[in-house]
Design a protein around this motif. Structure first.
Motif, PDB file in Angstrom:
ATOM      1  N   CYS A   1      25.467 -24.273 -34.957  1.00  0.00           N
ATOM      2  CA  CYS A   1      24.417 -24.998 -34.222  1.00  0.00           C
ATOM      3  C   CYS A   1      23.189 -25.300 -35.073  1.00  0.00           C
ATOM      4  O   CYS A   1      22.223 -25.877 -34.569  1.00  0.00           O
ATOM      5  CB  CYS A   1      24.018 -24.229 -32.972  1.00  0.00           C
TER       6      CYS A   1
ATOM      7  N   GLY B   1      21.630 -27.913 -27.348  1.00  0.00           N
ATOM      8  CA  GLY B   1      22.991 -28.342 -27.663  1.00  0.00           C
ATOM      9  C   GLY B   1      23.804 -28.691 -26.421  1.00  0.00           C
ATOM     10  O   GLY B   1      24.981 -29.003 -26.516  1.00  0.00           O
TER      11      GLY B   1
ATOM     12  N   LEU C   1      18.042 -32.136 -31.414  1.00  0.00           N
ATOM     13  CA  LEU C   1      18.955 -31.142 -30.858  1.00  0.00           C
ATOM     14  C   LEU C   1      18.133 -29.939 -30.413  1.00  0.00           C
ATOM     15  O   LEU C   1      17.370 -29.383 -31.210  1.00  0.00           O
ATOM     16  CB  LEU C   1      19.966 -30.708 -31.923  1.00  0.00           C
TER      17      LEU C   1
END
Ligand code: ZN
Ligand code: ZN
Length: 259
Positions: free
Chosen positions: A79, A230, A227
């Motif tokens: 991530c 997510g 982002l």
């Protein structure tokens, strides 16, 4: 160093255009003046959007570009959240997302947050170029197609452009990877994720995307500007995989970094 020539000329013209607006010139006349203003901006050297210095080759000068909050290299392999140790963060280990990994260029901090804001809401479309270039230079290019994060029709009409698509166009041009601008649609106009608490974000984006393309076996990169949790990338990854995608990666300009 500032760019007095450019800013004075443009400012004088901007005043002219806005006074034409207040004098309620016909739409044709103010449309013509707007076109002239665009033309003037293109001809004259640009001023750096951050420090005002004259810069010939883009909206940001080299020193300002260097000072941007580049995301540190020690980050979660999935991530992209910065990590002090290990390869995958606790959240991704606990609940592996549906995307394979997210690649991000900057931390979502000043002045990148302000630049993205100016780009999205202030009509500074010229920023698509440096943002798209930075993205293309920082991502691994082993994907087959690029898909921009879609905007719902209402939001698109309001903003006039899809910020992810314009960045994706630049990245596709530089990398030579095929862009699929209409592969996915957002079919529900949901409140912006940023307006919601983190735990409500997955629900807000559930079933909002439709994919009309056949992506059988394709490695897909989804381009987006920011982002955070997510959740949006996770949901579009679910839809892209249903359409056959072999892998889904996020290509984002900036990643929010928890304090
Ligand atoms: Zn500058
Ligand atoms: Zn992670």
């Amino acid at each position: 160093m500032v760019a007095p020539m450019r800013s004075e000329k443009i400012q004088r013209f901007e005043t002219l255009v806005s006074s034409a607006r207040t004098r309620q010139l016909s739409n044709i006349a103010s449309g013509f003046l707007n076109q002239c203003l665009k033309f003037g901006r293109a001809l004259l050297p640009q001023a750096c959007q951050l420090c005002g210095a004259e810069c010939a080759d883009g909206p940001l000068c080299a020193p300002c570009t260097e000072d941007l909050p580049w995301l540190p290299p020690a980050r979660c392999a999935v991530c992209a959240v910065p990590l002090t140790s290990g390869e995958i963060c606790g959240a991704c280990l606990d609940r592996p997302p549906r995307f394979d990994r997210a690649e991000a260029v900057f931390s979502y901090r000043f002045p990148v947050d302000a630049l993205i804001h100016a780009y999205k809401y202030g009509g500074r479309l010229a920023l698509a170029r440096p943002l798209g270039e930075a993205l293309a230079q920082h991502v691994a290019r082993d994907v087959d197609v690029i898909v921009p994060m879609p905007l719902a029709r209402g939001r698109l009409a309001e903003r006039g452009f899809n910020q992810a698509l314009e960045i994706a166009r630049v990245a596709a041009n530089i990398t030579g990877i095929a862009l699929l601008p209409r592969a996915c649609r957002k079919v529900a106009d949901t409140p912006p994720q940023a307006a919601l608490p983190w735990n409500e974000r997955p629900k807000n984006v559930r079933r909002v995307f439709v994919c009309d393309a056949d992506l059988e076996g394709k490695r897909v990169a989804v381009v987006d500007d920011v982002l955070t949790t997510g959740a949006t990338l996770n949901e579009i990854a679910r839809v892209l995989r249903k359409a056959g995608a072999a892998s889904v990666r996020g290509w984002v300009i900036a990643r929010t970094v928890p304090r």
